[in-house]
Motif scaffolding. Structure first.
Motif, PDB file in Angstrom:
ATOM      1  N   GLY A 245       5.550   3.897   9.502  1.00 11.34           N
ATOM      2  CA  GLY A 245       5.981   3.088   8.838  1.00 11.34           C
ATOM      3  C   GLY A 245       5.324   3.522   7.478  1.00 11.34           C
ATOM      4  O   GLY A 245       6.142   4.193   6.761  1.00 11.34           O
ATOM      5  N   ARG A 246       4.551   2.555   6.937  1.00  8.00           N
ATOM      6  CA  ARG A 246       4.131   2.922   6.014  1.00  8.00           C
ATOM      7  C   ARG A 246       3.670   3.948   5.406  1.00  8.00           C
ATOM      8  O   ARG A 246       2.614   4.010   6.516  1.00  8.00           O
ATOM      9  N   ARG A 247       2.967   4.437   4.089  1.00  7.90           N
ATOM     10  CA  ARG A 247       3.040   5.526   4.005  1.00  7.90           C
ATOM     11  C   ARG A 247       0.891   5.326   4.197  1.00  7.90           C
ATOM     12  O   ARG A 247       0.490   3.663   3.741  1.00  7.90           O
ATOM     13  N   ARG A 248       0.023   5.638   4.629  1.00 12.16           N
ATOM     14  CA  ARG A 248      -1.122   5.445   4.542  1.00 12.16           C
ATOM     15  C   ARG A 248      -1.929   6.974   3.711  1.00 12.16           C
ATOM     16  O   ARG A 248      -1.587   7.601   4.435  1.00 12.16           O
ATOM     17  N   PHE A 249      -2.623   6.473   2.910  1.00 13.39           N
ATOM     18  CA  PHE A 249      -2.921   8.096   1.813  1.00 13.39           C
ATOM     19  C   PHE A 249      -2.394   8.304   1.674  1.00 13.39           C
ATOM     20  O   PHE A 249      -0.616   8.281   0.928  1.00 13.39           O
TER      21      PHE A 249
ATOM     22  N   VAL B 226      13.014  13.687  24.253  1.00 12.94           N
ATOM     23  CA  VAL B 226      12.641  12.343  23.915  1.00 12.94           C
ATOM     24  C   VAL B 226      12.209  12.462  22.701  1.00 12.94           C
ATOM     25  O   VAL B 226      11.163  13.357  21.901  1.00 12.94           O
ATOM     26  N   GLY B 227      12.512  11.539  21.908  1.00 10.96           N
ATOM     27  CA  GLY B 227      12.368  10.972  21.219  1.00 10.96           C
ATOM     28  C   GLY B 227      10.822  10.120  20.703  1.00 10.96           C
ATOM     29  O   GLY B 227      10.646   9.751  22.132  1.00 10.96           O
ATOM     30  N   LEU B 228       9.929  10.275  19.522  1.00  7.90           N
ATOM     31  CA  LEU B 228       8.760  10.322  19.208  1.00  7.90           C
ATOM     32  C   LEU B 228       8.832   9.516  18.278  1.00  7.90           C
ATOM     33  O   LEU B 228       8.440  10.635  17.273  1.00  7.90           O
ATOM     34  N   ILE B 229       8.608   7.858  18.142  1.00  7.51           N
ATOM     35  CA  ILE B 229       7.572   7.707  17.101  1.00  7.51           C
ATOM     36  C   ILE B 229       6.413   6.646  17.148  1.00  7.51           C
ATOM     37  O   ILE B 229       5.989   6.868  18.209  1.00  7.51           O
ATOM     38  N   SER B 230       5.539   6.391  16.188  1.00  5.86           N
ATOM     39  CA  SER B 230       4.431   6.066  16.366  1.00  5.86           C
ATOM     40  C   SER B 230       4.204   5.099  15.524  1.00  5.86           C
ATOM     41  O   SER B 230       4.619   5.072  13.780  1.00  5.86           O
ATOM     42  N   ASP B 231       3.350   4.194  14.858  1.00  6.10           N
ATOM     43  CA  ASP B 231       2.654   3.283  13.873  1.00  6.10           C
ATOM     44  C   ASP B 231       3.360   3.305  13.119  1.00  6.10           C
ATOM     45  O   ASP B 231       3.742   3.726  11.380  1.00  6.10           O
ATOM     46  N   THR B 232       5.154   1.951  13.214  1.00  7.78           N
ATOM     47  CA  THR B 232       5.835   1.841  12.217  1.00  7.78           C
ATOM     48  C   THR B 232       5.237   0.790  11.210  1.00  7.78           C
ATOM     49  O   THR B 232       5.849   0.573  10.749  1.00  7.78           O
ATOM     50  N   HIS B 233       4.117  -0.205  11.747  1.00  6.04           N
ATOM     51  CA  HIS B 233       4.207  -1.176  11.323  1.00  6.04           C
ATOM     52  C   HIS B 233       4.701  -1.692  10.480  1.00  6.04           C
ATOM     53  O   HIS B 233       4.948  -2.662   9.797  1.00  6.04           O
ATOM     54  N   GLY B 234       5.832  -2.108  11.112  1.00  5.99           N
ATOM     55  CA  GLY B 234       7.254  -3.291  11.229  1.00  5.99           C
ATOM     56  C   GLY B 234       7.819  -3.093  10.280  1.00  5.99           C
ATOM     57  O   GLY B 234       8.748  -3.163   9.140  1.00  5.99           O
ATOM     58  N   LEU B 235       8.120  -1.695  10.032  1.00  8.09           N
ATOM     59  CA  LEU B 235       9.020  -1.234   8.867  1.00  8.09           C
ATOM     60  C   LEU B 235       9.757   0.207   9.387  1.00  8.09           C
ATOM     61  O   LEU B 235       9.451   1.049  10.242  1.00  8.09           O
ATOM     62  N   LEU B 236      10.814  -0.048   9.925  1.00  8.23           N
ATOM     63  CA  LEU B 236      11.455   0.982  11.098  1.00  8.23           C
ATOM     64  C   LEU B 236      12.638   1.696   9.617  1.00  8.23           C
ATOM     65  O   LEU B 236      13.638   1.022   9.295  1.00  8.23           O
ATOM     66  N   ARG B 237      12.406   2.480   9.534  1.00  4.11           N
ATOM     67  CA  ARG B 237      12.868   3.429   8.246  1.00  4.11           C
ATOM     68  C   ARG B 237      14.141   3.817   9.235  1.00  4.11           C
ATOM     69  O   ARG B 237      14.179   4.814  10.194  1.00  4.11           O
ATOM     70  N   PRO B 238      15.184   4.305   7.704  1.00  5.37           N
ATOM     71  CA  PRO B 238      16.835   4.368   8.168  1.00  5.37           C
ATOM     72  C   PRO B 238      16.789   5.823   9.192  1.00  5.37           C
ATOM     73  O   PRO B 238      17.506   6.790  10.026  1.00  5.37           O
ATOM     74  N   GLN B 239      16.076   7.119   8.262  1.00  4.96           N
ATOM     75  CA  GLN B 239      15.850   8.121   8.370  1.00  4.96           C
ATOM     76  C   GLN B 239      14.831   8.725   9.942  1.00  4.96           C
ATOM     77  O   GLN B 239      15.300   9.475  10.366  1.00  4.96           O
ATOM     78  N   ALA B 240      14.365   7.725  10.662  1.00  3.82           N
ATOM     79  CA  ALA B 240      13.446   7.611  11.703  1.00  3.82           C
ATOM     80  C   ALA B 240      15.084   7.110  12.769  1.00  3.82           C
ATOM     81  O   ALA B 240      15.172   8.405  13.805  1.00  3.82           O
ATOM     82  N   LEU B 241      15.509   6.393  12.504  1.00  3.04           N
ATOM     83  CA  LEU B 241      16.139   5.923  13.315  1.00  3.04           C
ATOM     84  C   LEU B 241      17.849   7.063  13.373  1.00  3.04           C
ATOM     85  O   LEU B 241      17.959   7.389  14.145  1.00  3.04           O
ATOM     86  N   ASP B 242      17.715   7.732  12.227  1.00  6.39           N
ATOM     87  CA  ASP B 242      18.928   8.981  12.450  1.00  6.39           C
ATOM     88  C   ASP B 242      18.133  10.397  13.292  1.00  6.39           C
ATOM     89  O   ASP B 242      18.636  10.964  13.750  1.00  6.39           O
TER      90      ASP B 242
END
Length: 153
Positions: free
Chosen positions: A123-127, A3-19
């Motif tokens: 998603g986008r880096r925070r801090f 089961v793949g887990l992802i969160s807080d993409t905030h409108g940005l789906l990175r290719p690395q996450a998809l991979d």
């Protein structure tokens, strides 16, 4: 089962996450999607369970539930965006895993036989927080959790 887990993409789906998510048998997005265009590429990889985050607003998000339960064999997984809003006692309700996002901090802690997993933010880096995703490896009633920091520039 993976089961793949992802969160807080905030409108940005990175290719690395998809991979990373490719090869999952199921994917959970724990909210703060912030755009409907994020969901079809995830659903093209595997069946998708999604919950609405505090930044998911508008007509497109109205059909997305605030919580969800996924069953993988005997393993029950409760999904919510913000763990502070958890409306149940997961151990009492028979949950083995709670997946939440919101904090952008990848974490896994086991309490009372329940894994509390936050895959962090993809998603986008925070801090200075990492860009991360995770996975649950479910074998019968056994669960292994893995959190991965993505190599992004």
């Amino acid at each position: 089962m993976r089961v793949g887990l992802i969160s807080d993409t905030h409108g940005l789906l990175r290719p690395q996450a998809l991979d990373f998510l490719r090869g999952s048998d199921h994917i959970i997005h724990a909210g703060d999607i912030t755009g409907p265009e994020i969901l079809p590429p995830l659903a093209a990889i595997a069946p998708l369970t999604v919950v609405r985050g505090n930044n998911d607003r508008g007509e497109w998000a109205s059909a997305i539930p605030e919580t969800a339960i996924l069953r993988v064999g005997p393993v029950a997984i409760y999904v919510i965006h913000d763990l502070k809003e958890l409306p149940i006692d997961p151990a009492r309700e028979g949950m083995r895993v709670v997946v939440a996002g919101h904090s952008h901090k990848p974490a896994c802690q086991e309490r009372d036989g329940v894994f509390y997993v936050n895959p962090g933010s993809a998603g986008r880096r925070r801090f200075s927080l990492p860009i991360s995703v995770g996975e649950l490896l479910v074998d019968g009633g056994q669960v292994q959790v893995r959190l991965v920091t993505l190599d992004v520039q």
